[in-house]
Write a protein that holds these residues in place. Structure first.
Motif, mmCIF file in Angstrom:
data_model
loop_
_atom_site.group_PDB
_atom_site.id
_atom_site.type_symbol
_atom_site.label_atom_id
_atom_site.label_comp_id
_atom_site.label_asym_id
_atom_site.label_seq_id
_atom_site.Cartn_x
_atom_site.Cartn_y
_atom_site.Cartn_z
ATOM 1 N N THR A 127 0.846 -1.202 0.000
ATOM 2 C CA THR A 127 0.000 0.000 0.000
ATOM 3 C C THR A 127 0.878 1.249 0.000
ATOM 4 O O THR A 127 1.842 1.359 0.767
ATOM 5 C CB THR A 127 -0.938 0.013 1.213
ATOM 6 N N THR A 129 0.547 4.423 0.963
ATOM 7 C CA THR A 129 0.707 5.260 2.154
ATOM 8 C C THR A 129 1.704 4.649 3.129
ATOM 9 O O THR A 129 2.472 5.361 3.782
ATOM 10 C CB THR A 129 -0.645 5.475 2.854
ATOM 11 N N LYS A 152 -14.830 6.610 -1.644
ATOM 12 C CA LYS A 152 -14.227 7.353 -2.747
ATOM 13 C C LYS A 152 -13.454 8.551 -2.197
ATOM 14 O O LYS A 152 -12.336 8.839 -2.653
ATOM 15 C CB LYS A 152 -15.304 7.826 -3.731
ATOM 16 N N LYS A 155 -10.153 7.468 -0.733
ATOM 17 C CA LYS A 155 -9.115 7.299 -1.744
ATOM 18 C C LYS A 155 -8.541 8.657 -2.155
ATOM 19 O O LYS A 155 -7.333 8.789 -2.390
ATOM 20 C CB LYS A 155 -9.688 6.578 -2.965
ATOM 21 N N GLU A 156 -9.413 9.672 -2.228
ATOM 22 C CA GLU A 156 -8.956 11.010 -2.597
ATOM 23 C C GLU A 156 -8.061 11.609 -1.518
ATOM 24 O O GLU A 156 -7.106 12.323 -1.816
ATOM 25 C CB GLU A 156 -10.158 11.916 -2.861
ATOM 26 N N SER A 158 -6.015 9.868 0.439
ATOM 27 C CA SER A 158 -4.711 9.224 0.270
ATOM 28 C C SER A 158 -3.972 9.791 -0.935
ATOM 29 O O SER A 158 -2.760 10.077 -0.853
ATOM 30 C CB SER A 158 -4.888 7.709 0.104
ATOM 31 N N ALA A 159 -4.683 9.992 -2.048
ATOM 32 C CA ALA A 159 -4.048 10.519 -3.256
ATOM 33 C C ALA A 159 -3.508 11.925 -3.015
ATOM 34 O O ALA A 159 -2.401 12.272 -3.456
ATOM 35 C CB ALA A 159 -5.046 10.521 -4.409
ATOM 36 N N ALA A 160 -4.271 12.746 -2.311
ATOM 37 C CA ALA A 160 -3.836 14.110 -2.028
ATOM 38 C C ALA A 160 -2.592 14.126 -1.145
ATOM 39 O O ALA A 160 -1.636 14.876 -1.400
ATOM 40 C CB ALA A 160 -4.964 14.892 -1.369
ATOM 41 N N LEU A 162 -0.364 11.761 -0.786
ATOM 42 C CA LEU A 162 0.778 11.237 -1.540
ATOM 43 C C LEU A 162 1.305 12.261 -2.541
ATOM 44 O O LEU A 162 2.492 12.229 -2.900
ATOM 45 C CB LEU A 162 0.374 9.950 -2.267
ATOM 46 N N ALA A 163 0.435 13.174 -2.975
ATOM 47 C CA ALA A 163 0.835 14.228 -3.913
ATOM 48 C C ALA A 163 1.374 15.455 -3.189
ATOM 49 O O ALA A 163 1.722 16.461 -3.826
ATOM 50 C CB ALA A 163 -0.350 14.614 -4.792
#
Length: 347
Positions: A127, A129, A152, A155-156, A158-160, A162-163
Motif C-alpha cells: 500500500t 501510504t 471514494k 481514496k482522494e 490518500s491521493a492528495a 501522496l501528492a
C-alpha cells in the motif's frame, strides 16, 4: 481475534504450526488446516469452500503456499474493504509474508508485520501510504474503532497526501498527539479550507469539505423504555426514526440500555441481535442514582420505581456522558441518546 491458516505441504504445515503458536501467544484464536493427500487429517472440502467459510467467520485468512492458490481461493468472495477479512500469503518456508487483501481496514498490513516477527520473515506490504510513511485514513479509522463512510473520498484523501497536498481535518471530539503530516485542522464553517478532508462525527449531515470522508466512532448509547411484549417491528421503527430525526449514524451506537424489568423483553433483545450491539439493563436503584435533570413521569415511576428510564439508562450506559437527545415518545416506546466522553488517538 480469529485467524484461519491453510497449508498445502508438509513444510508449509510446519511453518503454519510456528505461526499458530506465535499468534496464540498474542491472544489470537487460531485454526490450522491442511489441503494435501500427503498430510493426515487433510480437509475434504475444496480450498474455495474452506475460504468461503473463513470469509464469514474469521478476522484473518492466511494461506501458506503459492499466491496463485490464494488469489483463486478468495476471488469469488471479495466484496468490500469494509467487510473483507485480512488475507496473508506466506511461502511454505516462511521467508516472506505478503499482505494480500484488506491491508488497512482488515488489519492485514499490521498482521503481516506481526507474522513476520514470529517467523523471522520479510514482510511484503504494497500500500502506497505505508511505503511512503503517510497517514492512512482507513487505518486511522480501524485503530480508533470507527466506521468509515464515503470510500471514494477516502481514496482522494490518500491521493492528495501522496501528492503532497493538504487535507482538511474536522472533529467533534478532542484528540491526543500531533496531527499527522499533511492534515490541517479546520472549523466546520470555515470559508477557506481544503476541498478534500476528514470529518470525525456521529452526524450524517456533517460534510464540511467538498469531498468528505466521515469517520464515525461507536460511542452513542440508546436508552429505551417500552410497554410489555411490544411488537419488535414497532420498536425497531421507533428507534430508527429517533436516529433519523437527529441525523445520527446507526453505526455510532455502542449499546442499548433499559431498566432491569426489561432484561428479557423480546423486542429489545431482538433489536440488540439485529444491530449487533449489547443490551444492558440496570436496577431502579442504579438509575435513580444517576445525577442530572431528567424528564419525569409519575406513571413510569409507579411501574418501574424510576421517574425516567430512557434518559437515565442512556446516560448511565454512556459512562455518565452527555445527553444528546432527551426523551421522545412514539407507539408506546420511549427513547433517549447519550454520548460518552471519547478522544481520538493519533499514533
Amino acid at each position: 481475534m480469529k485467524a484461519a491458516i491453510l497449508c498445502f505441504s508438509l513444510t508449509g504445515y510446519q511453518t503454519g504450526q510456528r505461526l499458530m503458536s506465535g499468534l496464540q501467544d498474542h491472544g489470537w484464536q487460531v485454526t490450522l488446516d491442511a489441503k494435501s493427500k500427503y498430510l493426515p487429517e487433510s480437509i475434504t472440502v475444496s480450498h474455495q469452500a474452506w475460504t468461503e467459510i473463513q470469509f464469514r467467520e474469521a478476522d484473518a485468512v492466511i494461506f501458506v503456499g503459492a499466491c496463485g492458490i490464494a488469489v483463486r481461493s478468495i476471488a469469488p468472495f471479495v466484496k468490500s474493504k469494509k467487510t473483507d477479512p485480512a488475507v496473508l500469503v506466506i511461502d511454505e518456508c516462511g521467508e516472506f509474508v505478503i499482505s494480500l487483501l484488506s491491508g488497512h481496514l482488515g488489519g492485514a498490513n499490521e498482521l503481516a508485520l506481526k507474522a513476520s516477527a514470529i517467523l523471522g520473515a520479510q514482510p511484503v506490504v504494497t500500500t502506497a501510504t505505508d511505503l511512503h510513511g503517510r497517514f492512512a485514513v482507513d487505518n486511522f479509522a480501524r485503530k480508533n474503532g470507527c466506521s468509515i463512510f464515503h470510500m471514494k473520498a477516502a481514496k482522494e484523501v490518500s491521493a492528495a497526501l501522496l501528492a503532497g497536498k493538504q487535507v482538511g481535518f474536522y472533529s467533534e471530539f478532542p484528540y491526543d498527539g500531533p496531527l499527522p503530516e499533511g492534515l490541517v485542522l479546520c472549523d466546520k464553517n470555515e470559508a477557506e479550507k481544503p476541498e478534500i478532508g476528514i470529518a470525525v462525527t456521529i452526524y450524517q449531515d456533517v460534510l464540511p469539505f467538498t469531498s468528505t470522508v466521515q469517520i464515525v466512532p461507536r460511542i452513542v448509547s440508546v436508552g429505551i423504555g417500552c410497554k410489555k411484549d411490544k411488537d419488535s417491528k414497532e420498536v425497531l421503527e421507533t428507534v430508527s426514526e429517533s436516529l433519523k430525526e437527529k441525523g445520527i449514524f446507526r453505526e455510532s451506537i455502542a449499546v442499548l440500555a433499559s431498566v432491569d424489568l426489561k432484561k428479557k423483553e423480546p423486542a429489545l433483545q431482538s433489536l440488540s441481535e439485529k444491530w449487533q450491539v449489547p443490551f444492558e439493563t440496570y436496577t431502579g436503584e442504579e438509575l435513580n442514582a444517576v445525577p442530572g435533570e431528567f424528564t419525569p413521569s409519575s406513571f413510569v415511576r409507579k411501574v418501574t420505581g424510576v421517574d425516567n428510564v430512557c434518559e437515565r439508562s442512556a446516560v448511565l450506559a454512556s459512562g455518565h456522558g452527555r445527553l444528546i437527545q432527551k426523551k421522545t415518545c412514539g407507539c408506546g416506546v420511549t427513547t433517549a441518546m447519550a454520548v460518552r466522553d471519547w478522544r481520538i488517538r493519533f499514533e
